[in-house]
Design a protein around this motif. Structure first.
Motif, PDB file in Angstrom:
ATOM      1  N   GLY A 260       0.777  -1.224   0.000  1.00 27.58           N
ATOM      2  CA  GLY A 260       0.000   0.000   0.000  1.00 27.58           C
ATOM      3  C   GLY A 260       0.810   1.276   0.000  1.00 27.58           C
ATOM      4  O   GLY A 260       1.937   1.325   0.497  1.00 27.58           O
ATOM      5  N   ILE A 261       0.209   2.316  -0.563  1.00 33.18           N
ATOM      6  CA  ILE A 261       0.708   3.686  -0.448  1.00 33.18           C
ATOM      7  C   ILE A 261      -0.224   4.392   0.538  1.00 33.18           C
ATOM      8  O   ILE A 261      -1.431   4.477   0.321  1.00 33.18           O
ATOM      9  N   GLY A 262       0.315   4.879   1.636  1.00 31.03           N
ATOM     10  CA  GLY A 262      -0.499   5.525   2.645  1.00 31.03           C
ATOM     11  C   GLY A 262      -0.619   4.678   3.904  1.00 31.03           C
ATOM     12  O   GLY A 262       0.012   3.633   4.028  1.00 31.03           O
ATOM     13  N   SER A 263      -1.410   5.189   4.875  1.00 22.13           N
ATOM     14  CA  SER A 263      -2.331   6.289   4.669  1.00 22.13           C
ATOM     15  C   SER A 263      -1.615   7.643   4.673  1.00 22.13           C
ATOM     16  O   SER A 263      -0.602   7.807   5.357  1.00 22.13           O
ATOM     17  N   LEU A 264      -2.194   8.581   3.896  1.00 22.19           N
ATOM     18  CA  LEU A 264      -1.589   9.894   3.695  1.00 22.19           C
ATOM     19  C   LEU A 264      -2.563  10.996   4.083  1.00 22.19           C
ATOM     20  O   LEU A 264      -3.779  10.846   3.943  1.00 22.19           O
ATOM     21  N   GLY A 265      -2.028  12.125   4.546  1.00 25.22           N
ATOM     22  CA  GLY A 265      -2.836  13.316   4.806  1.00 25.22           C
ATOM     23  C   GLY A 265      -3.597  13.327   6.100  1.00 25.22           C
ATOM     24  O   GLY A 265      -4.524  14.127   6.269  1.00 25.22           O
ATOM     25  N   ARG A 266      -3.198  12.487   7.045  1.00 29.48           N
ATOM     26  CA  ARG A 266      -3.917  12.454   8.322  1.00 29.48           C
ATOM     27  C   ARG A 266      -3.781  13.786   9.057  1.00 29.48           C
ATOM     28  O   ARG A 266      -2.726  14.423   9.031  1.00 29.48           O
ATOM     29  N   GLU A 267      -4.874  14.196   9.715  1.00 32.88           N
ATOM     30  CA  GLU A 267      -4.915  15.449  10.497  1.00 32.88           C
ATOM     31  C   GLU A 267      -4.474  16.644   9.655  1.00 32.88           C
ATOM     32  O   GLU A 267      -3.692  17.487  10.073  1.00 32.88           O
ATOM     33  N   ASN A 268      -4.999  16.689   8.420  1.00 32.85           N
ATOM     34  CA  ASN A 268      -4.818  17.821   7.492  1.00 32.85           C
ATOM     35  C   ASN A 268      -3.353  18.076   7.125  1.00 32.85           C
ATOM     36  O   ASN A 268      -2.953  19.218   6.879  1.00 32.85           O
ATOM     37  N   THR A 269      -2.559  17.027   7.094  1.00 23.83           N
ATOM     38  CA  THR A 269      -1.149  17.194   6.733  1.00 23.83           C
ATOM     39  C   THR A 269      -0.954  17.083   5.224  1.00 23.83           C
ATOM     40  O   THR A 269      -1.799  16.560   4.493  1.00 23.83           O
ATOM     41  N   LYS A 270       0.185  17.580   4.778  1.00 24.58           N
ATOM     42  CA  LYS A 270       0.554  17.492   3.366  1.00 24.58           C
ATOM     43  C   LYS A 270       1.353  16.208   3.132  1.00 24.58           C
ATOM     44  O   LYS A 270       2.243  15.882   3.911  1.00 24.58           O
ATOM     45  N   ALA A 271       1.030  15.508   2.051  1.00 27.25           N
ATOM     46  CA  ALA A 271       1.722  14.259   1.744  1.00 27.25           C
ATOM     47  C   ALA A 271       2.106  14.232   0.270  1.00 27.25           C
ATOM     48  O   ALA A 271       1.313  14.626  -0.591  1.00 27.25           O
ATOM     49  N   CYS A 272       3.313  13.775  -0.008  1.00 30.45           N
ATOM     50  CA  CYS A 272       3.799  13.724  -1.385  1.00 30.45           C
ATOM     51  C   CYS A 272       4.466  12.375  -1.653  1.00 30.45           C
ATOM     52  O   CYS A 272       5.423  12.002  -0.967  1.00 30.45           O
ATOM     53  N   VAL A 273       3.952  11.668  -2.653  1.00 33.49           N
ATOM     54  CA  VAL A 273       4.545  10.402  -3.093  1.00 33.49           C
ATOM     55  C   VAL A 273       4.556  10.397  -4.618  1.00 33.49           C
ATOM     56  O   VAL A 273       3.539  10.716  -5.248  1.00 33.49           O
ATOM     57  N   ARG A 274       5.672  10.022  -5.224  1.00 31.91           N
ATOM     58  CA  ARG A 274       5.712   9.978  -6.690  1.00 31.91           C
ATOM     59  C   ARG A 274       6.716   8.941  -7.179  1.00 31.91           C
ATOM     60  O   ARG A 274       7.637   8.558  -6.463  1.00 31.91           O
ATOM     61  N   ASN A 275       6.485   8.515  -8.401  1.00 32.48           N
ATOM     62  CA  ASN A 275       7.386   7.582  -9.091  1.00 32.48           C
ATOM     63  C   ASN A 275       7.577   6.280  -8.298  1.00 32.48           C
ATOM     64  O   ASN A 275       8.654   6.003  -7.770  1.00 32.48           O
ATOM     65  N   VAL A 276       6.511   5.513  -8.241  1.00 36.26           N
ATOM     66  CA  VAL A 276       6.527   4.227  -7.545  1.00 36.26           C
ATOM     67  C   VAL A 276       6.156   3.125  -8.538  1.00 36.26           C
ATOM     68  O   VAL A 276       5.144   3.229  -9.231  1.00 36.26           O
ATOM     69  N   THR A 277       6.969   2.074  -8.601  1.00 38.33           N
ATOM     70  CA  THR A 277       6.674   0.911  -9.436  1.00 38.33           C
ATOM     71  C   THR A 277       6.619  -0.333  -8.555  1.00 38.33           C
ATOM     72  O   THR A 277       7.556  -0.611  -7.810  1.00 38.33           O
ATOM     73  N   VAL A 278       5.511  -1.060  -8.656  1.00 39.86           N
ATOM     74  CA  VAL A 278       5.334  -2.321  -7.938  1.00 39.86           C
ATOM     75  C   VAL A 278       5.025  -3.376  -8.996  1.00 39.86           C
ATOM     76  O   VAL A 278       3.965  -3.331  -9.623  1.00 39.86           O
ATOM     77  N   ARG A 279       5.929  -4.318  -9.210  1.00 36.27           N
ATOM     78  CA  ARG A 279       5.728  -5.285 -10.304  1.00 36.27           C
ATOM     79  C   ARG A 279       6.184  -6.687  -9.909  1.00 36.27           C
ATOM     80  O   ARG A 279       6.985  -6.859  -9.010  1.00 36.27           O
ATOM     81  N   ASP A 280       5.608  -7.659 -10.606  1.00 36.09           N
ATOM     82  CA  ASP A 280       5.978  -9.068 -10.412  1.00 36.09           C
ATOM     83  C   ASP A 280       5.807  -9.483  -8.953  1.00 36.09           C
ATOM     84  O   ASP A 280       6.749  -9.872  -8.268  1.00 36.09           O
ATOM     85  N   ILE A 281       4.560  -9.395  -8.502  1.00 36.77           N
ATOM     86  CA  ILE A 281       4.216  -9.625  -7.102  1.00 36.77           C
ATOM     87  C   ILE A 281       3.191 -10.752  -6.997  1.00 36.77           C
ATOM     88  O   ILE A 281       2.261 -10.832  -7.806  1.00 36.77           O
ATOM     89  N   THR A 282       3.330 -11.614  -5.997  1.00 39.15           N
ATOM     90  CA  THR A 282       2.286 -12.573  -5.669  1.00 39.15           C
ATOM     91  C   THR A 282       1.738 -12.220  -4.285  1.00 39.15           C
ATOM     92  O   THR A 282       2.500 -11.998  -3.344  1.00 39.15           O
TER      93      THR A 282
END
Length: 427
Positions: A260-282
């Motif tokens: 997972g990505i997150g959780s993000l932005g709790r209690e009105n905060t700023k969150a930044c995530v970029r350029n994520v690759t998730v591949r070949d997963i079971t």
């Protein structure tokens, strides 16, 4: 006379040859001795610093002593040998005054104390490596948090459960070969780190152990995680704010909550995530497969994410974006949100037990740029429900026919309210 000279020359020649070979042999022996001495001078075995390794005696000071010596020697190795069990209390292997290129060779087993008195009023981490350059943990050893005493809600232990192994503010981190099991909370955490490699590791805790994430990332960049098996009671891999350029591949996940990505932005905060690759997963027997979760009221963005070649088995919800995430009994509605855009799903196949796709996006800031290509998800034989895909304020493109159909769920094109994105804080 000539005969005598010839005999003298032959004797001198033989003497010189044997002497020369003896000198060479001595030199080689001396060189070998110097090599051994040099090798031993860079290896710091915890047994040499008083560790008992019997699983009962407190070996914390021995570990501190071995680390203090290794810290001063570039290219050194701190050795935790196989065949021993070391009881170690809260400890920090810290810089920034340590030299680079230290190896923590873990072949034995490290266990956490279970006595409440060992933890004082509580701590955020048990074993910590902080402000180091080019630090590696290698070996076939085990880190055991003995977390069952924490999961059961023992009232004598602190309310704050520690992370088993944490890296903070470090560059050039490698973790390979080891097993982390029965963590009190998160197994392995990277906070404010760069150039991280994790491979061939295992995390192992029961599926019902609370908040025992496998690997947790926050404020970390240039991270590669691969060829590992992660079993836990929360996210196998959790990617938090401040993370970018993250590659996760060839992971076996389950039990747990998926990746997972997150959780993000709790209690009105700023969150930044970029350029994520998730591949070949079971992924098998998990709450979700691949998920993005954000709180209402946050700001920032999640951008450019690829989930590719994901095989799921008996996963409750394989594909999920939830911009209404709330782990409280009640959360109030808010208009601001963490923007979610450029999310790509390619070749996601397998079985689900509740619903195949769940996109719950913000009314004021809809999800945009979602693409779906080669999606084939079928209800598990174990499933008592077979719900259709759910979409709310989610926009994008379906590139191939999906199973089940998502055509009547995902809105085509871009949302009309795209302009709201320019009003939020940029990342």
């Amino acid at each position: 006379m000539k005969g005598i000279k010839l005999i003298i020359a032959i004797v001198f020649s033989l003497w010189s040859s044997s002497t020369f070979e003896s000198c060479i042999a001595a030199t080689r022996g001396n060189y070998h001795w110097r090599k051994l001495k040099a090798a031993s001078a860079t290896n710091f075995n915890v047994l040499d610093y008083g560790a008992k390794g019997d699983g009962h005696a407190d070996d914390t000071k021995a570990f501190q002593g071995a680390w203090a010596a290794a810290c001063k020697t570039e290219g050194s190795t701190m050795v935790v040998p196989s065949g021993y069990v070391f009881l170690v209390k809260i400890i920090s292997f810290s810089g920034p005054n340590c030299v680079p290129n230290i190896v923590f060779q873990l072949d034995g087993k490290i266990i956490a104390p279970t006595s409440p008195s060992a933890w004082g009023s509580g701590t955020l981490q048990w074993l910590e490596f902080t402000k180091l350059s080019k630090i590696a943990i290698k070996g076939k050893g085990v880190i055991d948090g003995q977390g069952s005493v924490w999961w059961s809600g023992n009232g004598k232990l602190p309310g704050t459960k520690p992370t088993a192994l944490r890296f903070y503010g470090s560059n050039g981190v490698t973790v390979t070969g080891i097993t982390i099991q029965n963590s009190q909370q998160t197994h392995l955490k990277f906070d404010s780190c760069t150039n991280v490699q994790v491979f061939d590791i295992k995390t192992s805790s029961p599926g019902d152990s609370p908040n025992t994430d496998g690997i947790h990332l926050q404020n970390s960049q240039e991270v590669v995680i691969y060829s590992s098996t992660l079993a836990c009671g929360d996210d196998c891999i959790s990617i938090q704010t401040g993370c970018s350029n993250v590659l996760v591949h060839n992971i076996n996940c389950g039990p747990g909550h998926g990746i997972g990505i997150g959780s993000l932005g709790r209690e009105n905060t700023k969150a930044c995530v970029r350029n994520v690759t998730v591949r070949d997963i079971t992924i098998q027997n998990t709450l979700t497969g691949v998920r993005i979760k954000t709180w209402q009221g946050g700001s920032g963005s999640v951008q450019n994410v690829l989930f590719s070649n994901i095989q799921v088995t008996d996963v409750k919800t394989p594909i999920m974006i939830d911009q209404y995430y709330c782990d409280k009994s009640k959360c109030r509605n808010q208009t601001s949100a963490v923007a979610v855009s450029g999310i790509h799903y390619v070749n996601v196949k397998g079985t689900y037990t509740w619903e195949p796709v769940y996109f719950a996006c913000s009314d004021s800031l809809p999800c945009s740029g979602i693409t779906m290509d080669t999606i084939e998800l079928k209800a598990s034989q174990e499933s008592k429900n077979s719900n259709v895909p759910f979409c709310w304020a989610a926009y994008g493109e379906i590139k191939t026919k999906t199973v089940p159909p998502v055509d009547n769920c995902l809105e085509r094109g871009n949302p009309r309210s795209t302009g709201i994105i320019s009003k939020i804080d940029s990342c």
